[in-house]
Structure formats: structure tokens, C-alpha cells
Motif scaffolding. Structure first.
Motif, PDB file in Angstrom:
ATOM      1  N   GLU A 392       0.814  -1.215   0.000  1.00  0.00           N
ATOM      2  CA  GLU A 392       0.000   0.000   0.000  1.00  0.00           C
ATOM      3  C   GLU A 392       0.848   1.267   0.000  1.00  0.00           C
ATOM      4  N   GLU A 396       0.439   4.566  -2.397  1.00  0.00           N
ATOM      5  CA  GLU A 396       0.221   5.909  -1.860  1.00  0.00           C
ATOM      6  C   GLU A 396       1.319   6.869  -2.329  1.00  0.00           C
ATOM      7  N   SER A 400       0.734  10.195  -4.639  1.00  0.00           N
ATOM      8  CA  SER A 400       1.226  11.478  -4.150  1.00  0.00           C
ATOM      9  C   SER A 400       2.123  12.158  -5.187  1.00  0.00           C
TER      10      SER A 400
END
Length: 415
Positions: A392, A396, A400
Motif C-alpha cells: 500500500e 500511496e 502522491s
């Protein structure tokens, strides 16, 4: 010669073959690019044999060093994580080490090594995943050298159910480790070529194959990367620095590195008419009809009639500024290169190649981010990535990075 070329995956190697076939047509380009022993300054990396085997069969026409061909026995399943990390029985680390060793030998053959030109796709497991890993490894090994990345985005209607994740990860890695990214879109290349078929009166406008699409891409790359008079020394010798001069012209800020290229070739046409064709072929408006902003651009013109180009320069510059909506903070947004070299062009043909750093990348990033986010929230296909050490946190971080690119370009466009 100051450059090493790195071709990764099926797409990267197909583009490489057609690019080097173009170079062979021009004696000056051959003198600039080829090594002293008349071998190519290129590395060819793939995890499947099909394209590489064709390359080796044509080794008499394209003098590739066999030790610069790095081939795995197992594909990467159209999966970025599998391409980046590899499998337990066939880790990507071994291919990275072999590639870096071959690259070290090529760097030592350079008179003055400036950087790497890398070609690959965004969607395939090898092109996106292993390509990302190699881009990172080259940056770590040669931190002071440039990396010019040439990437091809897949058709938006879908080539693979994993392509949105692959695009997300690959674009985020390129933002982190490449100095400049020329991004081609399969949909736009196809649409452009179909439009040319209609203009030429071809009955079947849809009769465009992958070889024609690759040729358009490599024609435009030759327009930018092959030797040109503007960058030639007074003694008439080309150092082959076109890639790095282009980077300095169109990527004025390190966080804004995504470029788009348009290319036209014409017989018996004025430069003003070619400029109109060039701006019409460029994507200048977003899906909502808003004009993209351009940060900087480079226009390379080639052909035997370039002696007449300067008389039209002011008109051409005015047309380009009106069409490309440049940011107000850049007082000199257009750089022109002029060359009378005919070698990379068909006989009696002139060409214009335009490379633009534009906020158009925002639409691409938003589309990739939105589709990947929808899949991620639904937990679709996540296990295919988790199987190959992608967790994960990786997702992420990629989201970003892509969101930061969007914010940076929106801020630059606002001035």
C-alpha cells in the motif's frame, strides 16, 4: 559521441530498430552516433525473445553488439510490480546488473559521456516495471549524467486491465529519476495518421498499423536527436549533443519535465503552411475546451530549403505564440534549430518537429490518477501487485507523486 541508448521491452526495441534504420540513411548521423568500430551505442533489454530475435537476425544491417543484448527467459506478465521486482526464480536484480555492466562498457567508449536516452512503453510489465527499475539504477550509478526518457502511453480504451496501475507507477518513477520525458500517446498518433490518410485520399483511413505508428514516432525523434546545423561546430563536426541541448531549452525547471512532440514532413510546401499544419496536429485544448498553457518549446526545421526559413521566421514565431498560449513569465519561449541535412528525410522533403513543455500533461495525469484510484479503492487486482512485493505504501507514494506533478504544472501555468 556522448550518449548511450537504452531500449527496454517490446515497444522500446521496436522503436530502437526503426530509429537506427533512419540513422543509417544519413552519413553524418552515422559518424555522430556510431562507435569507432562501427557498432551501435545501444543496449537492448527484453524479457521475451520475439523482437530481440528479429534484431539479431538483422545484425548485418544494424550492427548491435551481442553482449549488449540482455534477454530473460521469463516475461513480466504486463505487471509493473513483476517487471520491477521480478520473480523469486528470476529476479529483476540480475537483469539490472547485466544491463549496468554492459552500459559501463558503452560509457567507457564515449569520448565524453553526457547521458542516456531510454525508450520503452508505460503499460507493459517489462517496459513499465523493468524500465522504471533501470531508470532508477542508471540515475544511482551515473548521478551527474542526464536521462532523457521516451515513453509511449497505451490506448485509453485499454490494452490490459492493469495498464492504469502500470501507468501510475511508471509515470511516478520517471518524475523521480528522469531529467526529461517525451511522452507519446498511441491514440493521438493513430488519430494523426488516420487524418493523413484522409488528406491523401486513401479509401481506408483506418488502415494504420503498429509499424506506421512507430515510424511516425521515430521520424519525429530523428528530427530532434539527429545532428543539425544549429548545433554543429564551426569546423562542421557534430558532437551529438542534440538531446541535451533540447533538455536545456524545453525543461527550464526540474519539476516540469514532460514534453509532447508534433512532426510534419512535406514536399513543395511553404514554411508558413507547415507551421499551420504543425500547430493543428498538436493537442492544444483540454476535454473542457480550455487552452493548455505552454512553458517552453523547441522547433527543429530540416531540409534543403532551410535557407528561406529566416525570411519567414517572424511570421512563424507569431503563429506559434498565438497557438501555444505560452506562460507570461517566459520572455523567450521558442528556440529554433535549423539544419540543411537531408539524410534522415525522403528526397526533396522538408520537416518541422516541435517539442513543447505544456500543461497538457495535467489531463494525462488526472486521467491516470482517477482510473487507478477507482481500481485501488475497489481493491481490484491488488493481489497481483502484492504478490511481487508491492504494498500500500508504494501505491500511496505513486498517487502522491502524480498529484504533485498536477499541482506543479497548474501553478506554473497560472504564472
Amino acid at each position: 559521441m556522448s550518449t548511450v541508448f537504452l531500449h527496454v521491452g517490446q515497444c522500446g526495441n521496436q522503436l530502437g530498430q526503426q530509429f537506427w534504420q533512419l540513422v543509417q540513411q544519413d552519413e553524418e548521423a552515422k559518424r555522430t552516433f556510431y562507435r569507432r568500430d562501427q557498432k551501435l551505442p545501444s543496449l537492448h533489454v527484453d524479457t521475451e525473445k520475439k523482437v530481440i530475435a528479429k534484431l539479431l537476425r538483422n545484425s548485418k544491417q544494424l550492427p548491435v553488439r551481442e553482449e549488449n543484448v540482455i534477454l530473460s527467459k521469463q516475461g513480466r506478465g504486463t505487471n509493473w510490480a513483476m517487471g520491477y521486482h521480478g520473480t523469486s526464480s528470476n529476479p529483476s536484480e540480475s537483469m539490472v546488473e547485466l544491463t549496468l555492466e554492459a552500459m559501463r562498457r558503452e560509457v567507457e567508449r564515449c569520448e565524453s559521456f553526457c547521458g542516456t536516452v531510454m525508450m520503452h512503453s508505460l503499460s507493459g510489465g517489462t517496459g513499465s516495471g523493468l524500465g522504471s527499475r533501470l531508470c532508477e539504477a542508471v540515475r544511482d550509478t551515473y548521478p551527474m549524467a542526464y536521462i532523457l526518457d521516451i515513453a509511449v502511453a497505451p490506448h485509453t480504451q485499454g490494452e490490459s486491465p492493469l495498464q492504469h496501475y502500470n501507468n501510475l507507477f511508471c509515470l511516478s518513477w520517471l518524475q523521480k529519476f528522469a531529467d526529461c520525458v517525451i511522452l507519446y500517446h498511441n491514440d493521438e498518433v493513430l488519430h494523426h495518421l488516420q487524418g493523413l490518410n484522409i488528406t491523401k485520399g486513401n479509401r481506408d483511413a483506418a488502415n494504420v498499423d503498429i509499424k506506421m505508428m512507430n515510424k511516425y514516432i521515430t521520424d519525429s525523434l530523428a528530427g530532434l536527436l539527429c545532428p543539425i546545423t544549429s548545433n554543429t561546430t564551426k569546423s562542421g563536426i557534430s558532437c551529438g549533443n542534440e538531446a541535451w541541448e533540447m533538455l536545456r531549452s524545453v525543461a527550464p525547471m526540474p519539476s516540469h519535465k514532460f514534453l509532447h512532440v508534433s512532426h510534419v514532413m512535406k514536399r513543395e510546401s511553404t514554411w508558413e503552411a507547415m507551421t499551420t499544419n504543425l500547430t493543428q496536429s498538436a493537442v492544444r485544448y483540454d476535454p473542457d475546451g480550455q487552452h493548455y498553457s505552454s512553458l517552453a518549446s523547441l522547433v527543429a526545421v530540416r531540409g534543403e530549403t532551410t535557407s528561406t526559413f529566416m525570411t519567414s521566421l517572424s511570421t512563424i514565431e507569431r503563429k506559434l505564440k498565438a497557438a501555444l498560449n505560452f506562460a507570461e513569465w517566459n520572455p523567450f519561449p521558442i528556440d529554433f534549430w535549423i539544419g540543411n541535412q537531408q539524410g534522415v528525410l525522403p528526397k526533396d522533403t522538408s520537416s518541422m518537429t516541435m517539442c513543447v513543455n505544456t500543461s497538457r500533461i495535467v489531463s494525462t495525469m488526472q486521467r491516470v490518477q482517477s482510473r487507478a484510484q477507482s481500481m485501488y479503492e475497489a481493491k481490484a487486482f491488488l493481489h497481483w501487485y502484492q504478490r511481487y512485493s508491492c504494498d500500500e505504501t508504494d501505491f500511496e507514494d505513486a498517487f502522491s507523486t502524480v498529484n504533485q506533478v498536477i499541482r506543479d504544472y497548474e501553478s506554473a501555468a497560472e504564472g
